[in-house]
Each structure stands twice: as structure tokens, then as C-alpha cells.
Design a protein around this motif. Structure first.
Motif, PDB file in Angstrom:
ATOM      1  N   GLN A   1     105.256  50.243  23.757  1.00 31.88           N
ATOM      2  CA  GLN A   1     105.077  50.722  25.136  1.00 31.88           C
ATOM      3  C   GLN A   1     104.962  52.244  25.190  1.00 31.88           C
ATOM      4  O   GLN A   1     104.221  52.780  26.029  1.00 31.88           O
ATOM      5  CB  GLN A   1     106.232  50.269  26.026  1.00 31.88           C
ATOM      6  CG  GLN A   1     107.590  50.749  25.596  1.00 31.88           C
ATOM      7  CD  GLN A   1     108.659  50.418  26.643  1.00 31.88           C
ATOM      8  OE1 GLN A   1     108.609  50.870  27.773  1.00 31.88           O
ATOM      9  NE2 GLN A   1     109.610  49.590  26.247  1.00 31.88           N
ATOM     10  N   HIS A   2     105.661  52.955  24.291  1.00 33.46           N
ATOM     11  CA  HIS A   2     105.660  54.419  24.407  1.00 33.46           C
ATOM     12  C   HIS A   2     104.302  55.025  24.034  1.00 33.46           C
ATOM     13  O   HIS A   2     103.790  55.872  24.758  1.00 33.46           O
ATOM     14  CB  HIS A   2     106.776  55.027  23.539  1.00 33.46           C
ATOM     15  CG  HIS A   2     108.131  54.563  23.967  1.00 33.46           C
ATOM     16  ND1 HIS A   2     108.614  54.775  25.234  1.00 33.46           N
ATOM     17  CD2 HIS A   2     109.085  53.867  23.300  1.00 33.46           C
ATOM     18  CE1 HIS A   2     109.812  54.226  25.334  1.00 33.46           C
ATOM     19  NE2 HIS A   2     110.122  53.667  24.167  1.00 33.46           N
ATOM     20  N   LEU A   3     103.725  54.578  22.941  1.00 35.06           N
ATOM     21  CA  LEU A   3     102.396  55.093  22.578  1.00 35.06           C
ATOM     22  C   LEU A   3     101.394  54.742  23.680  1.00 35.06           C
ATOM     23  O   LEU A   3     100.571  55.571  24.079  1.00 35.06           O
ATOM     24  CB  LEU A   3     101.931  54.526  21.226  1.00 35.06           C
ATOM     25  CG  LEU A   3     100.532  54.991  20.812  1.00 35.06           C
ATOM     26  CD1 LEU A   3     100.496  56.482  20.528  1.00 35.06           C
ATOM     27  CD2 LEU A   3     100.033  54.218  19.589  1.00 35.06           C
ATOM     28  N   GLY A   4     101.485  53.518  24.197  1.00 42.54           N
ATOM     29  CA  GLY A   4     100.571  53.095  25.262  1.00 42.54           C
ATOM     30  C   GLY A   4     100.748  53.965  26.499  1.00 42.54           C
ATOM     31  O   GLY A   4      99.770  54.458  27.076  1.00 42.54           O
ATOM     32  N   ARG A   5     101.993  54.168  26.889  1.00 36.34           N
ATOM     33  CA  ARG A   5     102.263  54.937  28.116  1.00 36.34           C
ATOM     34  C   ARG A   5     101.849  56.397  27.927  1.00 36.34           C
ATOM     35  O   ARG A   5     101.164  56.983  28.774  1.00 36.34           O
ATOM     36  CB  ARG A   5     103.751  54.840  28.451  1.00 36.34           C
ATOM     37  CG  ARG A   5     104.121  55.549  29.752  1.00 36.34           C
ATOM     38  CD  ARG A   5     105.596  55.415  30.081  1.00 36.34           C
ATOM     39  NE  ARG A   5     105.995  54.051  30.342  1.00 36.34           N
ATOM     40  CZ  ARG A   5     106.790  53.305  29.543  1.00 36.34           C
ATOM     41  NH1 ARG A   5     107.267  53.807  28.422  1.00 36.34           N
ATOM     42  NH2 ARG A   5     107.103  52.070  29.860  1.00 36.34           N
ATOM     43  N   ASN A   6     102.279  57.001  26.825  1.00 39.73           N
ATOM     44  CA  ASN A   6     101.969  58.427  26.603  1.00 39.73           C
ATOM     45  C   ASN A   6     100.461  58.655  26.561  1.00 39.73           C
ATOM     46  O   ASN A   6      99.954  59.647  27.083  1.00 39.73           O
ATOM     47  CB  ASN A   6     102.608  58.904  25.297  1.00 39.73           C
ATOM     48  CG  ASN A   6     104.131  58.964  25.394  1.00 39.73           C
ATOM     49  OD1 ASN A   6     104.667  59.176  26.483  1.00 39.73           O
ATOM     50  ND2 ASN A   6     104.820  58.779  24.276  1.00 39.73           N
ATOM     51  N   THR A   7      99.739  57.723  25.955  1.00 36.59           N
ATOM     52  CA  THR A   7      98.286  57.894  25.840  1.00 36.59           C
ATOM     53  C   THR A   7      97.621  57.709  27.205  1.00 36.59           C
ATOM     54  O   THR A   7      96.749  58.483  27.592  1.00 36.59           O
ATOM     55  CB  THR A   7      97.709  56.889  24.820  1.00 36.59           C
ATOM     56  OG1 THR A   7      98.490  56.951  23.632  1.00 36.59           O
ATOM     57  CG2 THR A   7      96.269  57.207  24.480  1.00 36.59           C
ATOM     58  N   ALA A   8      98.042  56.691  27.940  1.00 35.91           N
ATOM     59  CA  ALA A   8      97.433  56.443  29.256  1.00 35.91           C
ATOM     60  C   ALA A   8      97.748  57.595  30.210  1.00 35.91           C
ATOM     61  O   ALA A   8      96.891  57.999  31.007  1.00 35.91           O
ATOM     62  CB  ALA A   8      97.935  55.113  29.811  1.00 35.91           C
ATOM     63  N   LEU A   9      98.953  58.144  30.131  1.00 33.02           N
ATOM     64  CA  LEU A   9      99.283  59.311  30.978  1.00 33.02           C
ATOM     65  C   LEU A   9      98.318  60.450  30.676  1.00 33.02           C
ATOM     66  O   LEU A   9      97.850  61.140  31.575  1.00 33.02           O
ATOM     67  CB  LEU A   9     100.726  59.778  30.710  1.00 33.02           C
ATOM     68  CG  LEU A   9     101.845  58.891  31.289  1.00 33.02           C
ATOM     69  CD1 LEU A   9     103.185  59.264  30.663  1.00 33.02           C
ATOM     70  CD2 LEU A   9     101.909  59.008  32.818  1.00 33.02           C
ATOM     71  N   GLY A  10      98.000  60.614  29.402  1.00 34.23           N
ATOM     72  CA  GLY A  10      97.067  61.668  28.984  1.00 34.23           C
ATOM     73  C   GLY A  10      95.668  61.458  29.546  1.00 34.23           C
ATOM     74  O   GLY A  10      94.881  62.403  29.640  1.00 34.23           O
ATOM     75  N   LEU A  11      95.359  60.215  29.938  1.00 35.60           N
ATOM     76  CA  LEU A  11      94.051  59.933  30.543  1.00 35.60           C
ATOM     77  C   LEU A  11      94.117  60.028  32.064  1.00 35.60           C
ATOM     78  O   LEU A  11      93.159  59.680  32.756  1.00 35.60           O
ATOM     79  CB  LEU A  11      93.574  58.529  30.145  1.00 35.60           C
ATOM     80  CG  LEU A  11      93.187  58.319  28.675  1.00 35.60           C
ATOM     81  CD1 LEU A  11      92.761  56.875  28.453  1.00 35.60           C
ATOM     82  CD2 LEU A  11      92.062  59.253  28.273  1.00 35.60           C
ATOM     83  N   GLY A  12      95.279  60.435  32.573  1.00 31.65           N
ATOM     84  CA  GLY A  12      95.413  60.616  34.022  1.00 31.65           C
ATOM     85  C   GLY A  12      95.820  59.352  34.766  1.00 31.65           C
ATOM     86  O   GLY A  12      95.753  59.306  35.996  1.00 31.65           O
ATOM     87  N   ILE A  13      96.247  58.337  34.048  1.00 40.46           N
ATOM     88  CA  ILE A  13      96.680  57.092  34.713  1.00 40.46           C
ATOM     89  C   ILE A  13      98.155  57.254  35.110  1.00 40.46           C
ATOM     90  O   ILE A  13      98.964  57.737  34.319  1.00 40.46           O
ATOM     91  CB  ILE A  13      96.479  55.892  33.758  1.00 40.46           C
ATOM     92  CG1 ILE A  13      94.977  55.746  33.450  1.00 40.46           C
ATOM     93  CG2 ILE A  13      97.062  54.612  34.344  1.00 40.46           C
ATOM     94  CD1 ILE A  13      94.654  54.766  32.344  1.00 40.46           C
ATOM     95  N   GLY A  14      98.473  56.844  36.334  1.00 40.66           N
ATOM     96  CA  GLY A  14      99.847  57.008  36.808  1.00 40.66           C
ATOM     97  C   GLY A  14     100.762  55.913  36.272  1.00 40.66           C
ATOM     98  O   GLY A  14     100.320  54.779  36.059  1.00 40.66           O
ATOM     99  N   GLU A  15     102.042  56.241  36.097  1.00 45.65           N
ATOM    100  CA  GLU A  15     102.968  55.253  35.544  1.00 45.65           C
ATOM    101  C   GLU A  15     103.109  54.033  36.463  1.00 45.65           C
ATOM    102  O   GLU A  15     103.411  52.933  35.996  1.00 45.65           O
ATOM    103  CB  GLU A  15     104.337  55.891  35.254  1.00 45.65           C
ATOM    104  CG  GLU A  15     105.177  54.974  34.416  1.00 45.65           C
ATOM    105  CD  GLU A  15     106.278  55.630  33.618  1.00 45.65           C
ATOM    106  OE1 GLU A  15     106.450  56.859  33.674  1.00 45.65           O
ATOM    107  OE2 GLU A  15     106.993  54.873  32.914  1.00 45.65           O
TER     108      GLU A  15
END
Ligand code: 13P
Ligand code: SF4
Length: 382
Positions: free
Chosen positions: A197-211
């Protein structure tokens, strides 16, 4: 009279027992003797988290992405001894024995050996294929899975890579996760990301996707992974509830403590760290990127590094011109990577030289075929 077999007796009966009594210099000499004898037909690969004494006997070392490329490129070797963990050896077996490579070698397979079969990855073990298949079926009740791209972190069993291959998905590593997610969003509306979940979340945040658009799928929850229908329908990425127990230990208070006590220090972490740490770090990246970042920094740079202990200690020893600290006050080491040691390596190599194959990793044809689809998609993403 009843003879009770103790653990001590069992250990003594293990074929490795005689190797455990050898001194390091004898093990080193015997390992090198086998390497000299087998020459180019043997390739020893090592991940950056391996102990120094093991790294000393590897031909090539790298992060997970580099190691995949090396296995994919292998030309002369007949055997790969993988000093790393189980999913890495599986990936090497799939890539080194893909159809065009087999044709080049007249059908002869490269044999992949893992010196200790207990060298697994606790994160990879957090997602079993049956759970992922069940999750896919469950979520298809409320979202259109034709428009969901499954992405598996390379730290996963080959069966999960095959699942991605079959369902239009892809593999990622910590060094290409952003490019892989971009690839996925060109092909679908949502990503199902497992097991970290952490790699997925950190990467998606970097693409501007909100948590708020990243529900977490708990495979042990009774319904919809513990989510509401609306949360899944509003999602951009569905994260599997998995993590790395080593990187989960790094906390934001460790970052704050270093910044307070060591003015000017920079924080360098692996993206398997939780969001609270990753967000406030100066640099985040794969083990390869962590090494490059330190190598390319001027003397006097101060670092606190949040990744596996053996790598941080090696960087400390190799860069005395910089000030390198381990980010956590407690020891965070990968106990499964640590299982590969000189006795296991020597035992594996001497058996190989004597014509006995021990600890072979061989992925079945069907799983290999579909895993390869997902791995080749990854290798093509730039
Ligand atoms: P890298 O791909 O960054 O080497 O990471 C592998 C790993 O297992 C990190 O925990
Ligand atoms: Fe798995 Fe974590 Fe070890 Fe990497 S450090 S191999 S993710 S348990």
C-alpha cells in the motif's frame, strides 16, 4: 528407551551442518574456487540488501529492476545463483528462460538457485493469489473491472504477476512505479495495486491523486475489502493492505529528531516507507537511486537514510567523506535477506559443481507465460 530428537539433533543432521562449522576464510576460499572452476557458466546476482560478505562473491548487484534486466540479458550463463529473496529468483527464472532465450540456447534452461529456500519476503506473502482473485471478483460487483488495470509490485509471487499478465496489467518496481502508473492510466480508469500500500500510495500521490481516492482493500474484511460501494466507485487506485515490516518502522518523529539535532541533514528514504515519512523526506527512491544519490553528493553531505540496515552500513563504510546515519533508532533489517550467508552460498555452489542441484526455483510454464507478459510490459515502459 525413548530417544527424543531435539532441534539440536535436527540441525546436526542437516546437510548444511558441516558448512556451519567452517571459518569465514575457508568458506570464502571454497566459494571462489567454485566460481573460478565454473567461470562464465555461473552468474551470481546479489541484491543491495545482502550482507557485505555475500556481496563480495557476486558478479553483479542491483535493485530489483536492475536485477531483472540482468537476468533478462544473461547470455553465457547456465546457472544463476540468486543472493536475494524468493520473488527475485522466480523473476530471474521467468526472464532468463523466456522463449527467445531458450531458442538461442537450443532449449537448454538456465537453472536458478536460491541458497536458502526460507529467504522469502513478508510483504510478498501478504497477498496470496486466491485472495487477489477473490478481491477482483468482489469488486467487479460494484465497478467495471474491464477498466481496472492491476499492477503488482515486483515483490510478489509469480502467480500475481501472471494475474496481471492475464488481465491487461503490469509489474512495477520501486524505480519505475510512476511511469508504470502513467502507463496504466493510459489504458484504464483505475488501478488495483498490490501488495504494498505504501509504494502505491506514495506513487499515486506523486501523480496528484488525492488520498480520498485511494481506498485500502483488506483481504480479511467481510465485504468489499472493508470499503463502501461509493468509495470503490470514486477510487482512482485501490491499494492492497500490505506493507514491508522493515520500512514500516521508520517514523516522522525520526525525521524531526535528525533535522533538529543535525542542522542541514538530508533525509533519503525508500518509497516503501509510510506516507508520513515519504512526504517529508528530501529524496525518495529505489535502493539503486539511494546509492546513486549518495555517490553523486559532495564530501561533507549529511544524510539520514531510511532503508534496510545492511545497505546503509555499506554506504557509511564506502563514503567516509560524508556523514551517514541510519534513520531509525531501532535496528530495521530484512531478516529474510539475511538468511543468505556464506555457509548457504558455499553449500549451494559446491553441490552445483558436484552435479547436485539444490534449492532450484522453477516457475511452472503457465505461470511463467503470463508473468512474462506483465514483466515485458514493465521492461518496455521507460
Ligand atoms: P529495490 O527494488 O529498491 O531494490 O527494493 C527491493 C526491496 O525489497 C525493498 O524492500
Ligand atoms: Fe520484502 Fe521488506 Fe525484505 Fe524488501 S525489505 S525483501 S519488501 S521484507
Amino acid at each position: 528407551m525413548n530417544a527424543t530428537i531435539t532441534q539440536h539433533d535436527k540441525d546436526a543432521l542437516h546437510p548444511l551442518a558441516s558448512y556451519r562449522t567452517l571459518q569465514p576464510d575457508e568458506l570464502q576460499a571454497r566459494i571462489e574456487a567454485v566460481r573460478a572452476e565454473l567461470g562464465d557458466s555461473l552468474l551470481i546476482l546479489g541484491h543491495h540488501y545482502q550482507q557485505d560478505e555475500v556481496i563480495a562473491h557476486t558478479d553483479l548487484r542491483g535493485d530489483s529492476y536492475k536485477l531483472s534486466e540482468m537476468a533478462a540479458a544473461s547470455r553465457t550463463c547456465r546457472t544463476i545463483v540468486f543472493c536475494g529473496v524468493h520473488f527475485m529468483a522466480e523473476t530471474a527464472d521467468i526472464l532468463a528462460n523466456r522463449p527467445e532465450k531458450l531458442a538461442e540456447r537450443d532449449g537448454n534452461r538456465v537453472t536458478v538457485l536460491l541458497p536458502d529456500m526460507a529467504a522469502g519476503c513478508s510483504m510478498a506473502d501478504m497477498a496470496a493469489i486466491k485472495q487477489v482473485e477473490a478481491a477482483w471478483e468482489d469488486m467487479s460487483e460494484v465497478i467495471d473491472t474491464q477498466r481496472v488495470i492491476p499492477v503488482t509490485y515486483i515483490n510478489s509471487a509469480a502467480s500475481l504477476k501472471a494475474f496481471c499478465g492475464r488481465h491487461g496489467g503490469i509489474v512495477c518496481t520501486s524505480s519505475n512505479a510512476k511511469a508504470v502508473l502513467e502507463w496504466a492510466y493510459e489504458r484504464g480508469d483505475r488501478v488495483f495495486f498490490f501488495p504494498d500500500q505504501h509504494l502505491g500510495r506514495n506513487t499515486a500521490l506523486g501523480l496528484g491523486i488525492g488520498e480520498e481516492q485511494m481506498p485500502v482493500w483488506d483481504p480479511y474484511a467481510l465485504e468489499l475489502g472493508g470499503n463502501t460501494e461509493k468509495a470503490l466507485q470514486d477510487s482512482r487506485v485501490i491499494l492492497w493492505k500490505g506493507h514491508c515490516s522493515v520500512h514500516q518502522m521508520f517514523r516522522p518523529e525520526h525525521v524531526d529528531g535528525f533535522r533538529k539535532n543535525h542542522p542541514g541533514i538530508k533525509i533519503l528514504v525508500h518509497p516503501e516507507c509510510p506516507r508520513e515519512v515519504n512526504d517529508i523526506a528530501d529524496v525518495s527512491g529505489s535502493t539503486g537511486k539511494i546509492i546513486d544519490t549518495v555517490q553523486n553528493s559532495p564530501a561533507g553531505t549529511k544524510w539520514a537514510i531510511g532503508t534496510e540496515l545492511h545497505l546503509v552500513n555499506r554506504l557509511k563504510a564506502e563514503h567516509p567523506e560524508q556523514e551517514i546515519h541510519f534513520l531509525s533508532p531501532v535496528i530495521c533489517m530484512c531478516s529474510t535477506m539475511y538468511r543468505i550467508d556464506l555457509p548457504h552460498l558455499c553449500w549451494t555452489l559446491e553441490n552445483l559443481r558436484d552435479g547436485a542441484i539444490v534449492n532450484r526455483i522453477e516457475v511452472s510454464d503457465e505461470i511463467s507465460k503470463w508473468s512474462l507478459v506483465a514483466l515485458e510490459r514493465m521492461l518496455a515502459v521507460k
